[in-house]
Motif scaffolding. Structure first.
Motif, PDB file in Angstrom:
ATOM      1  N   UNK A  17      49.588  40.708  34.392  1.00  0.00           N
ATOM      2  CA  UNK A  17      48.699  39.716  34.773  1.00  0.00           C
ATOM      3  C   UNK A  17      47.207  40.270  35.699  1.00  0.00           C
ATOM      4  N   UNK A  18      46.516  39.719  36.037  1.00  0.00           N
ATOM      5  CA  UNK A  18      45.444  40.097  36.937  1.00  0.00           C
ATOM      6  C   UNK A  18      45.158  39.354  38.268  1.00  0.00           C
ATOM      7  N   UNK A  32      45.269  46.746  51.201  1.00  0.00           N
ATOM      8  CA  UNK A  32      45.316  47.985  50.303  1.00  0.00           C
ATOM      9  C   UNK A  32      46.684  48.046  50.055  1.00  0.00           C
ATOM     10  N   UNK A  33      47.793  47.745  50.890  1.00  0.00           N
ATOM     11  CA  UNK A  33      49.200  47.928  50.465  1.00  0.00           C
ATOM     12  C   UNK A  33      49.422  47.026  49.505  1.00  0.00           C
ATOM     13  N   UNK A  34      49.060  45.700  49.620  1.00  0.00           N
ATOM     14  CA  UNK A  34      49.086  44.470  48.609  1.00  0.00           C
ATOM     15  C   UNK A  34      48.839  45.202  47.214  1.00  0.00           C
ATOM     16  N   UNK A  35      47.518  45.740  47.107  1.00  0.00           N
ATOM     17  CA  UNK A  35      47.102  46.125  45.924  1.00  0.00           C
ATOM     18  C   UNK A  35      47.812  47.126  45.316  1.00  0.00           C
ATOM     19  N   UNK A  36      48.206  48.303  46.105  1.00  0.00           N
ATOM     20  CA  UNK A  36      48.993  49.253  45.718  1.00  0.00           C
ATOM     21  C   UNK A  36      50.158  48.810  44.947  1.00  0.00           C
ATOM     22  N   UNK A  37      50.950  47.952  45.741  1.00  0.00           N
ATOM     23  CA  UNK A  37      52.234  47.190  45.113  1.00  0.00           C
ATOM     24  C   UNK A  37      51.884  46.586  43.813  1.00  0.00           C
ATOM     25  N   UNK A  38      51.046  45.627  43.718  1.00  0.00           N
ATOM     26  CA  UNK A  38      50.701  45.009  42.311  1.00  0.00           C
ATOM     27  C   UNK A  38      50.323  46.123  41.219  1.00  0.00           C
ATOM     28  N   UNK A  39      49.730  47.253  41.663  1.00  0.00           N
ATOM     29  CA  UNK A  39      49.301  48.292  40.576  1.00  0.00           C
ATOM     30  C   UNK A  39      50.613  48.773  40.040  1.00  0.00           C
ATOM     31  N   UNK A  40      51.414  49.210  41.222  1.00  0.00           N
ATOM     32  CA  UNK A  40      52.892  49.492  40.780  1.00  0.00           C
ATOM     33  C   UNK A  40      53.797  48.893  39.847  1.00  0.00           C
ATOM     34  N   UNK A  42      52.272  46.947  37.518  1.00  0.00           N
ATOM     35  CA  UNK A  42      51.514  46.763  36.237  1.00  0.00           C
ATOM     36  C   UNK A  42      50.632  45.598  36.291  1.00  0.00           C
ATOM     37  N   UNK A  43      50.026  45.358  37.278  1.00  0.00           N
ATOM     38  CA  UNK A  43      49.277  44.282  37.262  1.00  0.00           C
ATOM     39  C   UNK A  43      47.761  44.783  37.424  1.00  0.00           C
ATOM     40  N   UNK A  56      30.125  44.436  48.613  1.00  0.00           N
ATOM     41  CA  UNK A  56      30.338  45.816  47.839  1.00  0.00           C
ATOM     42  C   UNK A  56      31.569  45.607  47.187  1.00  0.00           C
ATOM     43  N   UNK A  57      31.507  46.054  45.709  1.00  0.00           N
ATOM     44  CA  UNK A  57      32.670  45.852  44.819  1.00  0.00           C
ATOM     45  C   UNK A  57      33.183  47.228  45.168  1.00  0.00           C
ATOM     46  N   UNK A  58      34.469  47.489  45.587  1.00  0.00           N
ATOM     47  CA  UNK A  58      34.958  48.886  45.822  1.00  0.00           C
ATOM     48  C   UNK A  58      35.490  49.527  44.679  1.00  0.00           C
ATOM     49  N   UNK A  59      36.290  48.871  43.676  1.00  0.00           N
ATOM     50  CA  UNK A  59      37.074  49.415  42.459  1.00  0.00           C
ATOM     51  C   UNK A  59      37.572  48.429  41.474  1.00  0.00           C
ATOM     52  N   UNK A  60      37.793  48.712  40.448  1.00  0.00           N
ATOM     53  CA  UNK A  60      38.478  47.903  39.444  1.00  0.00           C
ATOM     54  C   UNK A  60      39.339  48.778  38.763  1.00  0.00           C
ATOM     55  N   UNK A  61      40.475  48.175  38.280  1.00  0.00           N
ATOM     56  CA  UNK A  61      41.655  48.618  37.515  1.00  0.00           C
ATOM     57  C   UNK A  61      42.251  47.766  36.662  1.00  0.00           C
TER      58      UNK A  61
END
Length: 61
Positions: A17-18, A32-40, A42-43, A56-61
């Motif tokens: 998902x996105x 930041x913690x939520x984003x790290x968990x989502x990435x872990x 596979x989101x 400002x757009x920080x980053x995309x993954x």
């Protein structure tokens, strides 16, 4: 920690998902913690932070 959703189809993982996460300017912050968990999980994650002087757009993954 697993993050799951109940999408009406029995729930499940957020893998594939996105998600858009705002408020990620501090590594010790909750955004930041939520984003790290989502990435872990596979989101795909779009990280964004609005600054007072500019947006400002920080980053995309």
């Amino acid at each position: 920690m697993a993050i799951e959703t109940n999408d009406g189809n029995g729930g499940g993982s957020l893998a594939g998902r996105v998600a858009v996460v705002t408020g990620v300017s501090r590594r010790a912050g909750i955004g930041f913690a939520i984003a790290r968990e989502l990435l872990a999980e596979g989101t795909s994650v779009l990280l964004a932070q609005a600054f007072a002087a500019r947006r400002h757009l920080v980053a995309t993954s």
